[in-house]
Design a protein around this motif. Structure first.
Motif, PDB file in Angstrom:
ATOM      1  N   GLU A  99      48.661 -12.230  35.938  1.00  0.00           N
ATOM      2  CA  GLU A  99      49.098 -12.302  37.329  1.00  0.00           C
ATOM      3  C   GLU A  99      50.144 -11.224  37.618  1.00  0.00           C
ATOM      4  OE1 GLU A  99      50.486 -16.166  38.211  1.00  0.00           O
ATOM      5  OE2 GLU A  99      48.554 -17.155  37.865  1.00  0.00           O
ATOM      6  N   TYR A 100      51.012 -10.999  36.622  1.00  0.00           N
ATOM      7  CA  TYR A 100      52.076 -10.020  36.816  1.00  0.00           C
ATOM      8  C   TYR A 100      51.516  -8.586  36.856  1.00  0.00           C
ATOM      9  CZ  TYR A 100      56.510  -7.604  36.152  1.00  0.00           C
ATOM     10  OH  TYR A 100      57.590  -6.790  36.300  1.00  0.00           O
ATOM     11  N   PHE A 101      50.488  -8.385  36.068  1.00  0.00           N
ATOM     12  CA  PHE A 101      49.874  -7.061  35.934  1.00  0.00           C
ATOM     13  C   PHE A 101      48.773  -6.933  36.993  1.00  0.00           C
ATOM     14  CE2 PHE A 101      47.133  -3.943  33.756  1.00  0.00           C
ATOM     15  CZ  PHE A 101      48.083  -2.960  33.526  1.00  0.00           C
ATOM     16  N   ASN A 102      49.050  -6.254  38.120  1.00  0.00           N
ATOM     17  CA  ASN A 102      48.136  -6.179  39.258  1.00  0.00           C
ATOM     18  C   ASN A 102      47.093  -5.071  39.034  1.00  0.00           C
ATOM     19  OD1 ASN A 102      46.880  -5.923  41.795  1.00  0.00           O
ATOM     20  ND2 ASN A 102      48.705  -6.776  42.793  1.00  0.00           N
ATOM     21  N   VAL A 103      45.937  -5.479  38.541  1.00  0.00           N
ATOM     22  CA  VAL A 103      44.871  -4.535  38.213  1.00  0.00           C
ATOM     23  C   VAL A 103      44.311  -3.875  39.480  1.00  0.00           C
ATOM     24  CG1 VAL A 103      42.584  -4.299  37.186  1.00  0.00           C
ATOM     25  CG2 VAL A 103      44.270  -5.804  36.129  1.00  0.00           C
ATOM     26  N   ASN A 104      44.188  -4.630  40.549  1.00  0.00           N
ATOM     27  CA  ASN A 104      43.604  -4.090  41.785  1.00  0.00           C
ATOM     28  C   ASN A 104      44.437  -2.947  42.355  1.00  0.00           C
ATOM     29  OD1 ASN A 104      41.423  -5.855  41.725  1.00  0.00           O
ATOM     30  ND2 ASN A 104      42.548  -7.446  42.828  1.00  0.00           N
ATOM     31  N   LYS A 105      45.785  -3.140  42.333  1.00  0.00           N
ATOM     32  CA  LYS A 105      46.660  -2.087  42.849  1.00  0.00           C
ATOM     33  C   LYS A 105      46.560  -0.824  41.994  1.00  0.00           C
ATOM     34  CE  LYS A 105      50.144  -4.694  45.383  1.00  0.00           C
ATOM     35  NZ  LYS A 105      51.587  -5.022  45.498  1.00  0.00           N
ATOM     36  N   LEU A 106      46.475  -1.041  40.686  1.00  0.00           N
ATOM     37  CA  LEU A 106      46.313   0.109  39.790  1.00  0.00           C
ATOM     38  C   LEU A 106      44.987   0.824  40.054  1.00  0.00           C
ATOM     39  CD1 LEU A 106      47.668  -1.386  36.460  1.00  0.00           C
ATOM     40  CD2 LEU A 106      48.662   0.511  37.721  1.00  0.00           C
ATOM     41  N   GLY A 107      43.953   0.040  40.326  1.00  0.00           N
ATOM     42  CA  GLY A 107      42.655   0.622  40.640  1.00  0.00           C
ATOM     43  C   GLY A 107      42.708   1.454  41.910  1.00  0.00           C
ATOM     44  N   GLU A 108      43.391   0.947  42.928  1.00  0.00           N
ATOM     45  CA  GLU A 108      43.538   1.688  44.183  1.00  0.00           C
ATOM     46  C   GLU A 108      44.302   2.996  43.955  1.00  0.00           C
ATOM     47  OE1 GLU A 108      45.428  -0.924  46.905  1.00  0.00           O
ATOM     48  OE2 GLU A 108      43.733  -2.319  47.027  1.00  0.00           O
ATOM     49  N   GLN A 109      45.346   2.906  43.114  1.00  0.00           N
ATOM     50  CA  GLN A 109      46.142   4.094  42.805  1.00  0.00           C
ATOM     51  C   GLN A 109      45.289   5.145  42.069  1.00  0.00           C
ATOM     52  OE1 GLN A 109      49.644   3.229  40.509  1.00  0.00           O
ATOM     53  NE2 GLN A 109      50.131   5.382  40.183  1.00  0.00           N
ATOM     54  N   PHE A 110      44.479   4.679  41.126  1.00  0.00           N
ATOM     55  CA  PHE A 110      43.602   5.576  40.370  1.00  0.00           C
ATOM     56  C   PHE A 110      42.587   6.242  41.296  1.00  0.00           C
ATOM     57  CE2 PHE A 110      39.626   5.825  37.648  1.00  0.00           C
ATOM     58  CZ  PHE A 110      39.976   7.038  37.079  1.00  0.00           C
ATOM     59  N   ALA A 111      41.987   5.456  42.193  1.00  0.00           N
ATOM     60  CA  ALA A 111      41.004   6.003  43.136  1.00  0.00           C
ATOM     61  C   ALA A 111      41.643   7.057  44.034  1.00  0.00           C
ATOM     62  CB  ALA A 111      40.410   4.869  43.979  1.00  0.00           C
ATOM     63  N   MET A 112      42.887   6.794  44.473  1.00  0.00           N
ATOM     64  CA  MET A 112      43.592   7.735  45.350  1.00  0.00           C
ATOM     65  C   MET A 112      43.882   9.051  44.619  1.00  0.00           C
ATOM     66  SD  MET A 112      47.111   7.059  47.471  1.00  0.00           S
ATOM     67  CE  MET A 112      46.495   5.443  47.952  1.00  0.00           C
ATOM     68  N   ASN A 113      44.363   8.920  43.366  1.00  0.00           N
ATOM     69  CA  ASN A 113      44.671  10.129  42.581  1.00  0.00           C
ATOM     70  C   ASN A 113      43.411  10.931  42.296  1.00  0.00           C
ATOM     71  OD1 ASN A 113      47.363   9.394  42.505  1.00  0.00           O
ATOM     72  ND2 ASN A 113      47.237   8.433  40.494  1.00  0.00           N
ATOM     73  N   LEU A 114      42.343  10.222  41.993  1.00  0.00           N
ATOM     74  CA  LEU A 114      41.072  10.883  41.690  1.00  0.00           C
ATOM     75  C   LEU A 114      40.537  11.600  42.931  1.00  0.00           C
ATOM     76  CD1 LEU A 114      39.236  11.164  39.227  1.00  0.00           C
ATOM     77  CD2 LEU A 114      37.945   9.199  40.040  1.00  0.00           C
ATOM     78  N   GLU A 115      40.668  10.956  44.075  1.00  0.00           N
ATOM     79  CA  GLU A 115      40.199  11.543  45.331  1.00  0.00           C
ATOM     80  C   GLU A 115      40.971  12.827  45.655  1.00  0.00           C
ATOM     81  OE1 GLU A 115      39.747  10.250  50.018  1.00  0.00           O
ATOM     82  OE2 GLU A 115      40.022   8.705  48.490  1.00  0.00           O
ATOM     83  N   LYS A 116      42.297  12.785  45.441  1.00  0.00           N
ATOM     84  CA  LYS A 116      43.115  13.979  45.686  1.00  0.00           C
ATOM     85  C   LYS A 116      42.746  15.103  44.728  1.00  0.00           C
ATOM     86  CE  LYS A 116      47.202  11.657  47.596  1.00  0.00           C
ATOM     87  NZ  LYS A 116      48.630  11.310  47.365  1.00  0.00           N
ATOM     88  N   SER A 117      42.523  14.737  43.476  1.00  0.00           N
ATOM     89  CA  SER A 117      42.138  15.733  42.469  1.00  0.00           C
ATOM     90  C   SER A 117      40.826  16.415  42.840  1.00  0.00           C
ATOM     91  CB  SER A 117      42.023  15.064  41.095  1.00  0.00           C
ATOM     92  OG  SER A 117      41.612  15.977  40.121  1.00  0.00           O
ATOM     93  N   LEU A 118      39.875  15.636  43.320  1.00  0.00           N
ATOM     94  CA  LEU A 118      38.580  16.193  43.708  1.00  0.00           C
ATOM     95  C   LEU A 118      38.709  17.062  44.962  1.00  0.00           C
ATOM     96  CD1 LEU A 118      36.334  13.057  43.097  1.00  0.00           C
ATOM     97  CD2 LEU A 118      36.233  15.207  41.819  1.00  0.00           C
ATOM     98  N   GLU A 119      39.560  16.636  45.879  1.00  0.00           N
ATOM     99  CA  GLU A 119      39.761  17.413  47.110  1.00  0.00           C
ATOM    100  C   GLU A 119      40.348  18.790  46.805  1.00  0.00           C
ATOM    101  OE1 GLU A 119      42.155  15.060  49.683  1.00  0.00           O
ATOM    102  OE2 GLU A 119      40.516  13.740  50.311  1.00  0.00           O
ATOM    103  N   THR A 120      41.303  18.835  45.876  1.00  0.00           N
ATOM    104  CA  THR A 120      41.913  20.117  45.516  1.00  0.00           C
ATOM    105  C   THR A 120      40.913  21.059  44.860  1.00  0.00           C
ATOM    106  OG1 THR A 120      42.652  19.210  43.385  1.00  0.00           O
ATOM    107  CG2 THR A 120      44.205  19.122  45.216  1.00  0.00           C
ATOM    108  N   ARG A 121      39.909  20.482  44.228  1.00  0.00           N
ATOM    109  CA  ARG A 121      38.897  21.306  43.561  1.00  0.00           C
ATOM    110  C   ARG A 121      37.743  21.698  44.488  1.00  0.00           C
ATOM    111  NH1 ARG A 121      40.891  18.044  39.426  1.00  0.00           N
ATOM    112  NH2 ARG A 121      40.988  19.019  37.357  1.00  0.00           N
ATOM    113  N   ALA A 122      37.649  21.036  45.636  1.00  0.00           N
ATOM    114  CA  ALA A 122      36.457  21.183  46.481  1.00  0.00           C
ATOM    115  C   ALA A 122      36.235  22.618  46.934  1.00  0.00           C
ATOM    116  CB  ALA A 122      36.559  20.257  47.694  1.00  0.00           C
ATOM    117  N   MET A 123      37.273  23.276  47.538  1.00  0.00           N
ATOM    118  CA  MET A 123      37.091  24.620  48.079  1.00  0.00           C
ATOM    119  C   MET A 123      36.809  25.636  46.975  1.00  0.00           C
ATOM    120  SD  MET A 123      36.967  24.433  51.266  1.00  0.00           S
ATOM    121  CE  MET A 123      36.906  26.191  51.602  1.00  0.00           C
ATOM    122  N   ALA A 124      37.573  25.532  45.855  1.00  0.00           N
ATOM    123  CA  ALA A 124      37.334  26.445  44.731  1.00  0.00           C
ATOM    124  C   ALA A 124      35.930  26.243  44.170  1.00  0.00           C
ATOM    125  CB  ALA A 124      38.380  26.216  43.643  1.00  0.00           C
TER     126      ALA A 124
END
Length: 597
Positions: free
Chosen positions: A238-263
Motif C-alpha cells: 500500500e505504501y509503495f504506489n506502483v501506479n504512480k511509478l508507472g505514470e512517472q515511467f510512461a512520462m519519462n519514456l514519452e519525453k525521451s522519445l519526443e527528444t529523439r523524434a526530430m533527429a
C-alpha cells in the motif's frame, strides 16, 4: 561426518567465490592460459586444443558466475526477497508500459513517413503505369504485323526475327519497370521496421534505469519500516504506489522519445534520399535501354516498310502508323521517366561533389593573393552591399564573410583574365556566388515543425487562386528589380511548389535555396501583416539562383557544365548581392529586437 566436512568446505568455497567473483574468474582464465601455453609449447598448436581450452574457460566462467549469484541471493536479507517479489510485478507493468509507449510512438511515425514517401511517388507511379499500358498495347499491335506479311524474302525474314526479338526485350524491360514500385515499397517498409527496432534499442536503457531506481526506492522503504511501523501498521504494497511509478515511467519514456523524434526523422530522410537515388538509377537505366530499343524498333519497322512496297496498302499503312507511334513512345519515355522531380535528387548529389571542387579551388587561389587585395575586395563589397559592413562586425558571420570575399575575388580574377590556368571556366565564379547565400540561408531560415505540418495541409487545387496571386506578386517585385531574372521563375508555379508541399524529405533546415524559397513563400501565405516587398523579392531571388545553378550541374557528372551565357554570371552576382543584403538586414533587425526584449 566426512561428507559433512566436504559439504562445509564446498559451501565455504562458494562463499569465497561470491565475495570475490571477478577475481576468481580472472584467476581461472590466467591458469587456463598458462596451461594452454605450456601444452601448446610441448605438443604444438592446434585448433582442436584451442577449442577445448575455450570451452573449459567458458564453462568455468559460467559456473563461477552462477555460484556468485546463488550465494548473493542466499545472503540477501528477507527484505531483499520481499523487494524481489514486488519488483516482478513492477517489471510486468514496466514491460506493458514500454511496449505501449514504443508502439504509440513508432506506428504513427512509421505510417506518416511511409505515406509521405508513397505520396511523393504516387504521381510517378501513375504516369509510369499509363506509359507501360500504352507500350504494352503497342507491342501487341506490332506483334500482330508479321502474320500479315505475305511475300517473305530473306531480308524480310531477317527483319521479322529482329522485330520479334526486340518485342521480347521491350516486354521484359516493361515488366522490370512495373516491378520497381512493389519492390521499392517493400524495401521501404522493411527499412522502416529496422529503424524502429534501432530506436527501440536506444531507449531500452530507460527501462533498466527505471527498474534500478524502483528497486533502490523499494529497498530503502522496506529498511525504514521500523520507523513507519511505530506510527501505523505497515503494508509495503500500500505504501509503495506502483501506479504512480508507472505514470512517472510512461512520462519519462514519452519525453525521451519526443527528444529523439526530430533527429530520428532527419536520419530517416537522409536514408530515404539514398533509397530514392537508387530508384532513380534503376529508372534511368531501364529508360535508356527502352529508348535504345524503341530506336532500333523504329529502324526495323522503317526497313520493313521499304521492303513492303508490293504488299497490301493496309499493311503499309499500319507499318507507317507503328513507326509514328513508336517515335512518340520514345519521346514519352523521356518525358515520363526523366522528370525534373527525379533529376533534382541527382542534381543535389552532384552539387555536393562540386562543392568539394570549389573548396579546393578557393584554397589554391588564396595561396597566391596578397593582403591588400583582400582589403580592396572587402571595401568594394561594403560599397555594393549596404548591410555588409554591419554584418561583418558580427563574429558569427566570419565563415560567410570569407565565402563572399573568395567568390568576389575569383570573379574579379576571372573577369581580368588572371590565373586562367586555375579558373578554367566562368562557371566556377558563378557557382562560387551560391555558397555565401546558401550559408546565410542555413543560419537564418528554419522550418518549424508547425511549418512542416502546414505544408502538408496545403491544398494547391482549392487555394490555387490565392497562391497564384502571391506568386504573381513575387514575379512583379522581382521584375521591378531586374526584369531579366523573371525568365528563371516564370514556369515554377504551381509544379515546383506542389512538389515542395509533397516532398517527404524535408528537414527543419532547408537543404537548398529552392526549399528555403518555398518555405518563405508559405510564410507569406500565413502572414497577412508583414508582407514587405523585400520578402517577396527574396523568394524570387532564391528561386532564380537555384534555377541558374541547376542549369550548370549535370545530373550524371561530377563536373559542372561550361558557362553558356556570360550574362548569367552577372545575374548570379547581382542576385547574390541582393539576397545577402536582405538576409543580413533581417538578421540584424532580429538581433536588435532580441537585445531590446
Amino acid at each position: 561426518m566426512l561428507g559433512d566436512e566436504n559439504l562445509i568446505s564446498l559451501e565455504r568455497l562458494k562463499a569465497g567465490v561470491s565475495e570475490q567473483n571477478n577475481m576468481c574468474i580472472l584467476v581461472w582464465v590466467l591458469v587456463l592460459l598458462n596451461l594452454f601455453t605450456f601444452i601448446a609449447f610441448l605438443s604444438g598448436f592446434s585448433f582442436g586444443l584451442l577449442f577445448i581450452f575455450l570451452l573449459l574457460a567458458f564453462t568455468g566462467i559460467k559456473i563461477l558466475k552462477s555460484w556468485g549469484i546463488k550465494e548473493r541471493l542466499l545472503q540477501e536479507p528477507v527484505e531483499c526477497k520481499e523487494a524481489y517479489e514486488l519488483m516482478q510485478g513492477v517489471k510486468l507493468m514496466g514491460e506493458e508500459i514500454f511496449d505501449q509507449e514504443i508502439q504509440g510512438f513508432s506506428k504513427p511515425l512509421a505510417d506518416s513517413i511511409f505515406q509521405d514517401f508513397s505520396r511523393s511517388l504516387s504521381w510517378l507511379w501513375e504516369e509510369k503505369d499509363a506509359f507501360i499500358d500504352r507500350s504494352e498495347e503497342m507491342m501487341l499491335e506490332i506483334g500482330s504485323l508479321p502474320p500479315l506479311i505475305t511475300s517473305l524474302s530473306e531480308e524480310k525474314a531477317k527483319l521479322i526475327k529482329m522485330l520479334q526479338n526486340n518485342i521480347g526485350i521491350i516486354s521484359s524491360l516493361l515488366k522490370d519497370i512495373k516491378n520497381i514500385q512493389e519492390i521499392t515499397l517493400e524495401e521501404m517498409d522493411h527499412y522502416l521496421k529496422e529503424k524502429l527496432e534501432d530506436i527501440k534499442r536506444t531507449v531500452f536503457k530507460e527501462k533498466d534505469i527505471f527498474y534500478d531506481y524502483v528497486n533502490k526506492l523499494l529497498l530503502a522503504q522496506i529498511r525504514n519500516r521500523e520507523e513507519l511501523e511505530k506510527e501505523a501498521e505497515f503494508n509495503v504494497e500500500e505504501y509503495f504506489n506502483v501506479n504512480k511509478l508507472g505514470e512517472q515511467f510512461a512520462m519519462n519514456l514519452e519525453k525521451s522519445l519526443e527528444t529523439r523524434a526530430m533527429a530520428f526523422q532527419d536520419a530517416i530522410i537522409r536514408d530515404m534520399e539514398d533509397i530514392s537515388a537508387d530508384v532513380v538509377g534503376k529508372m534511368q537505366n531501364y529508360t535508356m535501354q527502352l529508348m535504345n530499343s524503341f530506336s532500333e524498333m523504329h529502324q526495323i519497322l522503317s526497313r520493313l516498310l521499304d521492303e513492303s512496297e508490293n504488299e497490301d496498302l493496309i499493311l503499309q499503312k499500319r507499318l507507317n502508323q507503328c513507326c509514328i507511334k513508336i517515335t512518340k513512345l520514345k519521346d514519352q519515355a523521356e518525358e515520363v521517366m526523366l522528370t525534373l522531380a527525379w533529376q533534382d535528387i541527382l542534381v543535389e548529389k552532384r552539387w555536393g561533389e562540386i562543392e568539394n571542387q570549389l573548396l579546393a579551388l578557393r584554397e589554391q587561389i588564396n595561396q597566391n593573393v596578397e593582403e591588400d587585395v583582400i582589403e580592396y575586395i572587402v571595401k568594394f563589397l561594403g560599397e555594393e552591399i549596404p548591410s555588409f559592413e554591419a554584418g561583418i562586425q558580427n563574429n558569427v558571420n566570419s565563415v560567410f564573410t570569407k565565402l563572399l570575399i573568395d567568390a568576389e575575388l575569383i570573379y574579379q580574377l576571372y573577369s581580368g583574365e588572371k590565373l586562367s590556368e586555375v579558373i578554367r571556366d566562368g562557371v566556377y565564379p558563378l557557382l562560387m556566388f551560391i555558397e555565401p547565400v546558401d550559408y546565410l540561408v542555413r543560419r537564418n531560415i528554419r522550418i518549424s515543425e508547425e511549418g512542416l505540418k502546414r505544408r502538408k495541409s496545403i491544398n494547391i487545387r482549392s487555394g490555387s487562386d490565392e497562391y497564384e496571386k502571391l506568386f504573381q506578386k513575387v514575379r512583379q517585385v522581382l521584375e521591378s528589380k531586374n526584369m531579366e531574372l523573371v525568365q528563371y521563375i516564370t514556369d515554377l508555379f504551381p509544379r515546383s511548389f506542389y512538389d515542395y508541399c509533397n516532398n517527404p524529405y524535408l528537414k527543419q533546415r532547408p537543404e537548398n535555396l529552392n526549399q528555403a524559397a518555398w518555405a518563405l513563400f508559405i510564410d507569406l501565405i500565413d502572414d497577412e501583416f508583414d508582407n514587405s516587398d523585400s520578402r517577396f523579392c527574396l523568394v524570387g531571388i532564391l528561386l532564380a539562383i537555384h534555377q541558374i545553378r541547376n542549369k550548370y550541374i549535370h545530373p550524371f557528372k561530377a563536373l559542372p557544365r561550361n558557362l553558356e551565357n556570360g550574362r548569367e554570371l552577372e545575374y548570379m552576382r547581382y542576385c547574390t548581392y541582393m539576397a545577402i543584403d536582405i538576409l543580413l538586414l533581417t538578421q540584424n533587425q532580429t538581433e536588435v529586437r532580441a537585445g531590446s526584449a
